[in-house]
Design a protein around this motif. Structure first.
Motif, PDB file in Angstrom:
ATOM      1  N   GLY A   1      44.560  27.052  48.001  1.00  0.00           N
ATOM      2  CA  GLY A   1      44.568  25.786  48.455  1.00  0.00           C
ATOM      3  C   GLY A   1      43.787  24.922  47.250  1.00  0.00           C
ATOM      4  N   SER A   2      43.328  25.667  46.111  1.00  0.00           N
ATOM      5  CA  SER A   2      42.539  25.128  45.075  1.00  0.00           C
ATOM      6  C   SER A   2      42.819  25.753  43.722  1.00  0.00           C
ATOM      7  CB  SER A   2      41.149  25.238  45.191  1.00  0.00           C
ATOM      8  OG  SER A   2      40.766  26.533  45.322  1.00  0.00           O
ATOM      9  N   ALA A   3      42.718  24.989  42.682  1.00  0.00           N
ATOM     10  CA  ALA A   3      42.951  25.464  41.194  1.00  0.00           C
ATOM     11  C   ALA A   3      41.996  26.870  40.793  1.00  0.00           C
ATOM     12  CB  ALA A   3      42.476  24.376  40.207  1.00  0.00           C
ATOM     13  N   ALA A   4      40.766  26.710  41.470  1.00  0.00           N
ATOM     14  CA  ALA A   4      39.987  28.135  41.432  1.00  0.00           C
ATOM     15  C   ALA A   4      40.399  28.918  42.170  1.00  0.00           C
ATOM     16  CB  ALA A   4      38.473  27.461  41.905  1.00  0.00           C
ATOM     17  N   GLY A   5      41.080  28.804  43.294  1.00  0.00           N
ATOM     18  CA  GLY A   5      41.656  29.845  44.195  1.00  0.00           C
ATOM     19  C   GLY A   5      43.021  30.468  43.507  1.00  0.00           C
ATOM     20  N   VAL A   6      43.562  29.675  42.877  1.00  0.00           N
ATOM     21  CA  VAL A   6      45.052  30.314  42.328  1.00  0.00           C
ATOM     22  C   VAL A   6      44.688  31.066  40.828  1.00  0.00           C
ATOM     23  CG1 VAL A   6      46.957  29.475  40.997  1.00  0.00           C
ATOM     24  CG2 VAL A   6      46.499  28.370  43.361  1.00  0.00           C
ATOM     25  N   ALA A   7      43.466  30.453  40.223  1.00  0.00           N
ATOM     26  CA  ALA A   7      43.025  31.245  39.047  1.00  0.00           C
ATOM     27  C   ALA A   7      42.700  32.647  39.407  1.00  0.00           C
ATOM     28  CB  ALA A   7      41.950  30.371  38.222  1.00  0.00           C
ATOM     29  N   PHE A   8      41.500  32.369  40.346  1.00  0.00           N
ATOM     30  CA  PHE A   8      41.136  33.930  40.923  1.00  0.00           C
ATOM     31  C   PHE A   8      42.087  34.783  41.306  1.00  0.00           C
ATOM     32  CE2 PHE A   8      40.047  36.084  44.937  1.00  0.00           C
ATOM     33  CZ  PHE A   8      39.234  37.025  44.415  1.00  0.00           C
ATOM     34  N   MET A   9      43.321  34.299  42.185  1.00  0.00           N
ATOM     35  CA  MET A   9      44.357  34.973  42.434  1.00  0.00           C
ATOM     36  C   MET A   9      44.949  35.774  41.244  1.00  0.00           C
ATOM     37  SD  MET A   9      47.474  33.566  44.924  1.00  0.00           S
ATOM     38  CE  MET A   9      48.369  34.622  45.818  1.00  0.00           C
TER      39      MET A   9
END
Length: 576
Positions: A519-527
């Motif tokens: 749901g966020s750029a931060a989440g995708v980067a962490f993923m």
């Protein structure tokens, strides 16, 4: 010996068991299976007992040992004792109880071959089906439905990545191409579609270049062991203390930088602090929540807040004053619940292994330059008005020249320069990011997201509920087009600057993205950085993130609807 016992984790299709497990311990197969005889005594046998796989002697053999053992008996017993001692190091998970243990290598290879064949048939069928849909008039007449179908199929494949065993980056890229192909079939004017595609690629490209620059800068600092300056200061090994420390640092760092950069920096830092991958993944998820919460209360912390700020819907002081407490609550509530209810952050963590690498020459200088390059981005944007990715590329260029200069004439230090860092960054994660954003942009260009915003406006009577729904929707799809659609729906004449609607949208669109990992750029980067999957995050983190999200909304409404001027005055005095 232990490498053989761990055959499953080393890439073998199954664990060693039966007589093969005995052989892995150095015990002859004849002893493990009871095939040999010892003198005139009954045939000895050995068996595994307990979850740790202890080798025990069967009663006939134990009875025979009370008599005078023959040399053969002594040899077998010594071998069994040696295997028993070594088996103490075998964990419970390494005892194979899977039926595949009984299969031969040839049988397992045949099964794997059939599974691969069925997957290939499934992929071919899916491609054929999509090709048929693309060539059908139904697509042109029902573009929105076709786009939603392709997006749903791709989204489901990403969610169940572990089960279907297809890499999410490849799925995301195919989903994006498939959706834009649907748009091409349904578009009445190719020139208009080309313009929309170019615009979407330009918007997504800004984020991709920003991500590329930030990850390279962080990787360069890490190559110089620059994060030792931070990790050496954090002495505690208490998981709960590290959780709160990292969450607090990320919250305020994200307010100054942005949530994407803060996540990249803090997840890289966690790799130096937390040795256990599962525990690090859990704390990294808290970094995502903290980064999104910290970015929501400043105009430069989150892209959606920046959009509203640039377009004149919100101002700097009012936003920071009114949203700092709700944003804090959206982080503090998950932190408190996780600290109390989650086993992953209880107790002491294992000590980090001593690093054999000291800080590289000029490591302190590179660390300082890396931090300065990241802090330079919002300043550059404010002064020049250029997009943030330009400031990030400027910082990367400066780091490139700096590492070239300080390691000039040192051929054995090529691994400390930027070209080496570029080879180490997570390219797969960047491509996943590209695919997801391009897929979302196709929905935006087709007007699907605009239709969603209109539907919410027509069916939800309260602006507070509309903002809440937008935040929940941003957990599934990108918050940027949602906020852009909302900005086009409501006029400043009806909802003046710093109105409750605009501030709630800024908060909800920023923090709502924490509810799901994509749901966020931060989440995708962490993923991408920690190889976290959708199902794990939804089960372990989403309930806490949702609770914090709703708690922040309640705090905001309490500050304004119930007129709590004391809290507002305290917030204002702290920020001045």
């Amino acid at each position: 010996m232990r490498a053989a016992v761990r055959a499953r984790s080393a890439g073998s299709p199954r664990a060693v068991c039966g007589s093969r497990a005995a052989a892995a311990r150095g015990v002859p197969a004849r002893a493990a299976s009871g095939a040999s005889s010892v003198g005139a005594s009954p045939r000895p046998s050995a068996r595994l007992s307990g979850s740790r796989g202890r080798v025990l002697l069967a009663p006939p053999l134990r009875a025979s040992l009370k008599d005078e053992p023959s040399p053969a008996t002594t040899s077998v017993v010594d071998e069994l004792k040696a295997g028993d001692a070594e088996s103490e190091a075998v964990s419970p998970d390494e005892v194979c109880i899977d039926p595949s243990c009984e299969r031969s290598e040839e049988e397992q290879a045949e099964i794997d071959s059939k599974k691969a064949m069925f997957k290939a048939i499934g992929v071919g069928a899916a491609v054929s089906m999509l090709a048929g849909i693309v060539g059908h008039d139904f697509v042109a007449e029902h573009e929105a439905l076709a786009l939603t179908f392709v997006f749903t199929v791709g989204y489901a494949a990403i969610i169940f990545e572990e089960g279907v065993e297809f890499n999410k980056s490849g799925v995301a890229l195919l989903t994006a191409v498939g959706m834009w192909t649907v748009r091409a079939v349904a578009a009445p004017d190719a020139a208009v579609l080309d313009g929309q595609l170019a615009e979407a690629l330009a918007d997504v490209g800004e984020i991709i270049f920003f991500l590329l620059g930030a990850m390279t800068i962080v990787e360069t600092v890490d190559a110089h062991q620059g994060f030792k300056l931070v990790t050496d200061v954090i002495k505690t090994r208490n998981a709960r203390q590290i959780l709160w420390t990292v969450g607090g640092i990320t919250f305020f760092m994200s307010a100054v930088l942005d949530n994407l950069t803060s996540t990249i920096v803090m997840v890289s830092l966690l790799r130096k602090l937390v040795p256990d991958a599962e525990q690090r993944k859990f704390i990294g998820a808290v970094v995502v929540i903290a980064a999104n919460a910290g970015g929501a209360w400043t105009p430069i912390g989150d892209v959606t807040t920046t959009m509203l700020w640039i377009n004149g819907q919100i101002t700097t002081q009012a936003t920071m004053t009114d949203l700092v407490l709700p944003s804090m609550v959206s982080l503090l509530v998950p932190l408190a619940l996780i600290s109390t209810l989650s086993d992953e952050v209880n107790g002491e963590m294992a000590p980090m292994p001593e690093s054999k690498q000291a800080m590289a020459p000029k490591g302190t200088l590179v660390f300082g330059a890396g931090v300065a390059a990241l802090l330079f981005v919002p300043i550059f944007k404010t002064v020049t008005g250029l997009p943030p990715y330009m400031g990030m590329l400027a910082g990367l260029g400066g780091m490139w020249l700096l590492t070239d200069a300080i390691h000039f004439g040192e051929p054995n230090r090529e691994d400390l320069k930027v070209p080496s860092a570029l080879q180490k960054i997570d390219t797969q994660g960047i491509l996943f990011f590209l695919g997801i954003l391009m897929a979302i942009s196709s929905l935006d260009s087709a007007g699907v997201l605009k239709d969603v915003a209109v539907f919410l406006d027509n069916n939800i009577p309260s602006t507070e509920l509309i903002a809440t729904a937008i935040g929940l929707a941003s957990a599934v799809i990108d918050n940027v087009p949602l906020v852009a659609a909302t900005m086009g729906m409501y006029d400043v004449a009806d909802f003046p600057v710093d109105d409750k609607l605009w501030q709630l949208i800024a908060y909800c669109a920023g923090t709502g993205g924490s509810i799901l990992i994509i749901g966020s750029a931060a989440g995708v980067a962490f993923m991408g950085m920690e190889k976290a999957d959708f199902a794990w995050y939804t089960k372990k983190v989403s309930p806490w993130a949702l609770t914090g999200y709703l708690g922040g909304i309640g705090t905001y409404l309490a500050l304004h609807s119930f007129q709590l001027p004391v809290l507002a005055d305290v917030t204002t005095s702290l920020l001045q």
